[in-house]
Design a protein around this motif. Structure first.
Motif, PDB file in Angstrom:
ATOM      1  N   ALA A 104       3.320  -3.902 -10.334  1.00 42.86           N
ATOM      2  CA  ALA A 104       3.501  -5.209  -9.712  1.00 42.86           C
ATOM      3  C   ALA A 104       2.268  -6.096  -9.866  1.00 42.86           C
ATOM      4  O   ALA A 104       2.121  -7.079  -9.167  1.00 42.86           O
ATOM      5  N   ASP A 105       1.368  -5.732 -10.771  1.00 41.64           N
ATOM      6  CA  ASP A 105       0.137  -6.489 -10.965  1.00 41.64           C
ATOM      7  C   ASP A 105      -0.640  -6.641  -9.662  1.00 41.64           C
ATOM      8  O   ASP A 105      -1.298  -7.641  -9.417  1.00 41.64           O
ATOM      9  N   MET A 106      -0.552  -5.623  -8.820  1.00 43.31           N
ATOM     10  CA  MET A 106      -1.243  -5.646  -7.540  1.00 43.31           C
ATOM     11  C   MET A 106      -2.593  -4.931  -7.610  1.00 43.31           C
ATOM     12  O   MET A 106      -3.329  -4.902  -6.645  1.00 43.31           O
ATOM     13  N   PHE A 107      -2.913  -4.382  -8.757  1.00 42.93           N
ATOM     14  CA  PHE A 107      -4.139  -3.608  -8.880  1.00 42.93           C
ATOM     15  C   PHE A 107      -5.366  -4.449  -8.526  1.00 42.93           C
ATOM     16  O   PHE A 107      -6.255  -4.001  -7.815  1.00 42.93           O
ATOM     17  N   ASP A 108      -5.417  -5.693  -8.999  1.00 43.33           N
ATOM     18  CA  ASP A 108      -6.556  -6.566  -8.713  1.00 43.33           C
ATOM     19  C   ASP A 108      -6.680  -6.811  -7.213  1.00 43.33           C
ATOM     20  O   ASP A 108      -7.773  -6.756  -6.651  1.00 43.33           O
ATOM     21  N   THR A 109      -5.555  -7.050  -6.563  1.00 40.49           N
ATOM     22  CA  THR A 109      -5.567  -7.257  -5.116  1.00 40.49           C
ATOM     23  C   THR A 109      -6.040  -6.005  -4.396  1.00 40.49           C
ATOM     24  O   THR A 109      -6.860  -6.078  -3.476  1.00 40.49           O
ATOM     25  N   ALA A 110      -5.561  -4.856  -4.822  1.00 39.43           N
ATOM     26  CA  ALA A 110      -5.982  -3.602  -4.198  1.00 39.43           C
ATOM     27  C   ALA A 110      -7.479  -3.380  -4.398  1.00 39.43           C
ATOM     28  O   ALA A 110      -8.169  -2.922  -3.478  1.00 39.43           O
ATOM     29  N   ALA A 111      -7.984  -3.709  -5.555  1.00 38.46           N
ATOM     30  CA  ALA A 111      -9.412  -3.546  -5.818  1.00 38.46           C
ATOM     31  C   ALA A 111     -10.226  -4.462  -4.912  1.00 38.46           C
ATOM     32  O   ALA A 111     -11.271  -4.065  -4.392  1.00 38.46           O
ATOM     33  N   ARG A 112      -9.763  -5.664  -4.698  1.00 38.93           N
ATOM     34  CA  ARG A 112     -10.458  -6.581  -3.785  1.00 38.93           C
ATOM     35  C   ARG A 112     -10.428  -6.047  -2.361  1.00 38.93           C
ATOM     36  O   ARG A 112     -11.415  -6.147  -1.633  1.00 38.93           O
ATOM     37  N   LEU A 113      -9.289  -5.484  -1.961  1.00 39.51           N
ATOM     38  CA  LEU A 113      -9.184  -4.926  -0.605  1.00 39.51           C
ATOM     39  C   LEU A 113     -10.166  -3.777  -0.402  1.00 39.51           C
ATOM     40  O   LEU A 113     -10.706  -3.598   0.687  1.00 39.51           O
ATOM     41  N   ALA A 114     -10.395  -3.024  -1.452  1.00 39.46           N
ATOM     42  CA  ALA A 114     -11.304  -1.885  -1.351  1.00 39.46           C
ATOM     43  C   ALA A 114     -12.720  -2.332  -1.018  1.00 39.46           C
ATOM     44  O   ALA A 114     -13.490  -1.578  -0.418  1.00 39.46           O
ATOM     45  N   ASP A 115     -13.070  -3.557  -1.383  1.00 41.19           N
ATOM     46  CA  ASP A 115     -14.410  -4.071  -1.108  1.00 41.19           C
ATOM     47  C   ASP A 115     -14.554  -4.617   0.312  1.00 41.19           C
ATOM     48  O   ASP A 115     -15.663  -4.916   0.742  1.00 41.19           O
ATOM     49  N   LEU A 116     -13.452  -4.759   1.027  1.00 41.01           N
ATOM     50  CA  LEU A 116     -13.527  -5.247   2.402  1.00 41.01           C
ATOM     51  C   LEU A 116     -14.145  -4.185   3.307  1.00 41.01           C
ATOM     52  O   LEU A 116     -14.014  -2.985   3.048  1.00 41.01           O
ATOM     53  N   PRO A 117     -14.782  -4.610   4.392  1.00 37.12           N
ATOM     54  CA  PRO A 117     -15.275  -3.615   5.352  1.00 37.12           C
ATOM     55  C   PRO A 117     -14.093  -2.901   6.011  1.00 37.12           C
ATOM     56  O   PRO A 117     -12.956  -3.371   5.960  1.00 37.12           O
ATOM     57  N   ALA A 118     -14.375  -1.781   6.637  1.00 33.02           N
ATOM     58  CA  ALA A 118     -13.320  -0.934   7.219  1.00 33.02           C
ATOM     59  C   ALA A 118     -12.423  -1.708   8.180  1.00 33.02           C
ATOM     60  O   ALA A 118     -11.199  -1.544   8.154  1.00 33.02           O
ATOM     61  N   ASP A 119     -12.993  -2.553   9.027  1.00 32.82           N
ATOM     62  CA  ASP A 119     -12.157  -3.280   9.983  1.00 32.82           C
ATOM     63  C   ASP A 119     -11.247  -4.277   9.273  1.00 32.82           C
ATOM     64  O   ASP A 119     -10.108  -4.501   9.685  1.00 32.82           O
ATOM     65  N   GLY A 120     -11.703  -4.866   8.170  1.00 30.02           N
ATOM     66  CA  GLY A 120     -10.866  -5.769   7.384  1.00 30.02           C
ATOM     67  C   GLY A 120      -9.717  -5.042   6.709  1.00 30.02           C
ATOM     68  O   GLY A 120      -8.581  -5.521   6.690  1.00 30.02           O
ATOM     69  N   ARG A 121     -10.007  -3.853   6.137  1.00 27.71           N
ATOM     70  CA  ARG A 121      -8.951  -3.054   5.511  1.00 27.71           C
ATOM     71  C   ARG A 121      -7.917  -2.625   6.543  1.00 27.71           C
ATOM     72  O   ARG A 121      -6.714  -2.634   6.277  1.00 27.71           O
ATOM     73  N   GLU A 122      -8.387  -2.269   7.745  1.00 30.95           N
ATOM     74  CA  GLU A 122      -7.459  -1.846   8.807  1.00 30.95           C
ATOM     75  C   GLU A 122      -6.547  -2.997   9.207  1.00 30.95           C
ATOM     76  O   GLU A 122      -5.348  -2.811   9.397  1.00 30.95           O
ATOM     77  N   LEU A 123      -7.087  -4.193   9.307  1.00 28.71           N
ATOM     78  CA  LEU A 123      -6.274  -5.354   9.658  1.00 28.71           C
ATOM     79  C   LEU A 123      -5.218  -5.613   8.585  1.00 28.71           C
ATOM     80  O   LEU A 123      -4.039  -5.831   8.895  1.00 28.71           O
ATOM     81  N   VAL A 124      -5.611  -5.553   7.316  1.00 27.12           N
ATOM     82  CA  VAL A 124      -4.654  -5.746   6.221  1.00 27.12           C
ATOM     83  C   VAL A 124      -3.588  -4.655   6.262  1.00 27.12           C
ATOM     84  O   VAL A 124      -2.398  -4.926   6.095  1.00 27.12           O
ATOM     85  N   ARG A 125      -3.994  -3.394   6.502  1.00 23.22           N
ATOM     86  CA  ARG A 125      -3.034  -2.293   6.584  1.00 23.22           C
ATOM     87  C   ARG A 125      -2.012  -2.541   7.691  1.00 23.22           C
ATOM     88  O   ARG A 125      -0.814  -2.327   7.509  1.00 23.22           O
ATOM     89  N   GLN A 126      -2.470  -3.035   8.837  1.00 20.20           N
ATOM     90  CA  GLN A 126      -1.559  -3.304   9.946  1.00 20.20           C
ATOM     91  C   GLN A 126      -0.558  -4.402   9.585  1.00 20.20           C
ATOM     92  O   GLN A 126       0.636  -4.293   9.904  1.00 20.20           O
TER      93      GLN A 126
END
Length: 167
Positions: A104-126
Motif C-alpha cells: 500500500a506504499d505505506m512503508f515511508d509512513t511507517a518509517a516516519r512513525l518509527a522516528d516518533l518518540p514512544a508517546d507519539g507512536r502510542e497515540l498513532v497506534r490508538q
C-alpha cells in the motif's frame, strides 16, 4: 492444526507460506536454491534446493534442528514458528501486516512513525486501532509492533549454538 487437503504437514505448510510471503519488497519469492545457498553460506552443510522443495511439499518432514533454526533465522521468525500454532498465527499476522504496508506504499509512513518518540507512536497506534475497530478489522497485537523480545534474542542464541550441531 489440521492437515490440509493435500496431506502436507504443519512444517511443510508453514515453510511454504514463508517462501511465498517473505521476500524483499518488489521482488519475487526466494527460490529454493537461493535459500539453500544462503543457508550453506551461514554454515548449514548438505542442504540443497531440492531438499527444501521436498520439505515444502511434505515429501520430507524431519529436518535437522540446525536446519530449522537456520530457516527461522533466514525468514526472520522465531524458532517455534514451525511447531507452535499461536506463534505461527502471530508471525503470519505480522507478515500480512508488513506485506500490506509495502503493497500500500505505506512503508515511508511507517518509517516516519518509527522516528516518533514512544508517546507519539502510542497515540498513532490508538488512533489506528480506533479506525480499525470502526471498520470491523482485526486488532494487531502490540507484541508484533514492539520490536525484538527476549525470546527473539534466545532464538538468535539458539541459532548460534546450532552452529556446533551436525547438519
Amino acid at each position: 492444526m489440521a492437515e490440509d487437503p493435500s496431506g502436507r504437514g504443519r512444517l511443510a505448510r508453514r515453510l511454504d507460506a514463508l517462501f511465498r510471503t517473505v521476500h524483499p519488497p518488489g521482488e519475487k519469492e526466494y527460490s529454493n536454491e537461493a535459500v539453500a545457498e544462503a543457508l550453506r553460506a551461514a554454515g548449514v552443510p548438505r542442504v540443497s534446493g531440492a531438499y527444501l522443495q521436498q520439505l515444502r511439499n511434505g515429501v520430507k518432514d524431519n529436518p535437522s534442528t540446525r536446519l530449522v533454526l537456520a530457516l527461522a533465522a533466514f525468514f526472520g521468525v522465531k524458532r517455534t514458528y514451525f511447531f507452535e500454532d499461536e506463534e505461527a498465527a502471530q508471525a503470519d499476522l505480522g507478515v500480512a501486516v508488513l506485506t500490506r504496508l509495502v503493497d500500500a506504499d505505506m512503508f515511508d509512513t511507517a518509517a516516519r512513525l518509527a522516528d516518533l518518540p514512544a508517546d507519539g507512536r502510542e497515540l498513532v497506534r490508538q488512533v489506528v486501532d480506533h479506525l480499525a475497530q470502526l471498520q470491523g478489522l482485526p486488532n494487531v497485537p502490540p507484541s508484533l509492533l514492539a520490536g525484538p523480545t527476549a525470546s527473539d534474542a534466545d532464538g538468535r542464541a539458539d541459532a548460534e549454538a546450532a552452529d556446533g550441531l551436525e547438519g
